[in-house]
Design an enzyme around this catalytic site. Structure first.
Site, PDB file in Angstrom:
ATOM      1  N   ASN A 115       0.823  -1.221   0.000  1.00  0.00           N
ATOM      2  CA  ASN A 115       0.000   0.000   0.000  1.00  0.00           C
ATOM      3  C   ASN A 115       0.855   1.268   0.000  1.00  0.00           C
ATOM      4  OD1 ASN A 115      -1.938  -1.980   0.323  1.00  0.00           O
ATOM      5  ND2 ASN A 115      -3.140  -0.819   1.801  1.00  0.00           N
ATOM      6  N   ARG A 175      -3.846 -13.827  -1.445  1.00  0.00           N
ATOM      7  CA  ARG A 175      -5.119 -14.007  -0.749  1.00  0.00           C
ATOM      8  C   ARG A 175      -6.022 -14.932  -1.560  1.00  0.00           C
ATOM      9  NH1 ARG A 175      -6.098  -7.638   0.232  1.00  0.00           N
ATOM     10  NH2 ARG A 175      -5.238  -7.653  -1.883  1.00  0.00           N
TER      11      ARG A 175
END
Length: 408
Positions: free
Chosen positions: A153, A285
């Site tokens: 991020n 994920r």
């Protein structure tokens, strides 16, 4: 001292040896991230094998944990608290990184001082943390305790450039030293094979993969290349760090060539994650399958086209990736997002689109869901994942435009 100078802040000066003592004197002393550089960072060198690399990871993990413990002891507290959350960092990144007038203002200087308190002793920063107000003594460095510091991020790379701006505007050692410490941390975090994990120190699972996802490595490459190629903004970094950055860039370029996925012997683009030792593309994920990743690959190519005199292997990688982008354009459709459930809708005036992920074997767009299964149509996944993730991108169009100019 070597390539890192003693950092001073707020008039407090402590000898590096005193970092081992709780608090360096006063209960209201500022957090340790604004104090002298830990002596261990003066001696660590980028690892050349995985055994040494994991040892550095363990050392830095202990360094960050012990800093919080010392602050708690100095403040007379038993348990650390967490700072406030934020989607990014709480401040206008473009202004903080690029606007010299903003950084020269009282607001800009206060922001730079606040960021100093969130820099871990190892040299990085966290994500999803509001960094506008200074971190308090004994407080955690971010909101995700087990994954700090990180490159995810836009963390660490963003704060590095803010410190560079502050250094160049104010010329104060604490800002220049902070940027140098962050660069040193980035170089230490690089795998021996040239890749970077999502987080360092290593914390396990997919976070240890070589992570192109969300441009983590693309952002780091811009930092390393700037140091290696003599960016005017980085005149303050030491000759030793510049030398290390040049070697880091060389290893990173070798890694990019090695990880570019080949199908039937033909190089294509890159995955979002690659296994740290085998370099094979892997999943992250549950909704991020093993696949070719278009957005991240486009940003890698955009970075590679900025290099001065790239080696032949990199020129070939650029050619191959742009050829793949050219062959996989989706025309006549627009990716509709907003209040309605995201969908592809016909639009004659729409520019080219690409799916976020492509199956390596079948060359088809793929979509993931929280059940870990792979789907081949957007409307097959749950509404939550359909709306909560960007499944199509226009990013390769910019790469193709830049490529045409780059070829000339």
């Amino acid at each position: 001292m070597n390539f890192l100078r003693v950092i001073t802040a707020g008039g407090l000066i402590c000898g590096a040896v005193l970092l081992a003592a709780a608090g360096c004197g006063a209960k209201n002393a500022p957090p340790e991230s604004s104090r002298p550089v830990p002596a261990v960072l003066e001696t660590l060198q980028p690892a050349r094998d995985m055994t040494s690399y994991r040892a550095i990871s363990d050392q830095l993990y202990q360094l960050d944990r012990e800093a919080i413990a010392r602050e708690l002891a100095a403040a007379g507290l038993e348990k650390s608290t967490k700072p406030a959350k934020h989607k990014l960092f709480g401040f206008d990144v473009k202004k903080a990184v690029y606007d010299r007038d903003f950084m020269a203002s009282a607001e800009g200087k206060a922001l730079a001082d606040s960021l100093l308190t969130f820099q871990t002793p190892s040299g990085g920063w966290s994500k999803r943390t509001d960094m506008r107000a200074p971190r308090q003594p004994g407080q955690q460095f971010g909101t995700e305790k087990d994954y700090i510091p990180t490159f995810d991020n836009y963390a660490t790379s963003t704060q590095f450039w803010v410190m560079v701006n502050a250094c160049n505007v104010h010329g104060e050692p604490r800002y220049c030293d902070s940027a140098s410490r962050a660069l040193n941390y980035i170089l230490l975090a690089q795998y021996p094979n040239g890749g970077w994990p999502q987080n360092f120190p290593l914390r396990g699972k997919y976070h240890d993969d070589i992570t192109f996802n969300d441009d983590a490595i693309a952002n780091l490459l811009k930092v390393v290349a700037a140091a290696a190629e003599g960016d005017a903004r980085l005149q303050f970094i030491s000759a030793e760090l510049k030398t290390r950055a040049k070697e880091s860039l060389r290893r990173a370029l070798d890694m990019l060539v090695a990880t570019q996925v080949a199908v039937n012997g033909v190089p294509t683009i890159w995955g979002a994650q690659h296994q740290a030792e085998t370099l094979e593309p892997t999943s992250a994920r549950a909704f991020e399958p093993v696949a070719l990743a278009t957005s991240e690959s486009a940003d890698l190519v955009l970075f590679l086209m900025t290099l001065k005199n790239p080696p032949e292997a990199i020129r070939n990688a650029i050619d191959s990736a742009n050829r793949w982008f050219e062959q996989h354009q989706i025309r006549g459709l627009r990716y509709r997002r907003g209040d309605e459930l995201p969908a592809l809708v016909p639009a004659e005036d729409a520019g080219p689109l690409w799916a976020r992920f492509y199956d390596i074997d079948s060359d088809r767009p793929v979509f993931g869901d929280r059940d870990g299964k792979v789907y081949y149509a957007l409307d097959q996944i749950s509404a939550e994942r359909r709306a909560g993730y960007g499944w199509y991108t226009e990013r390769p169009e910019k790469a193709l435009k830049e490529y045409r100019e780059w070829k000339r």
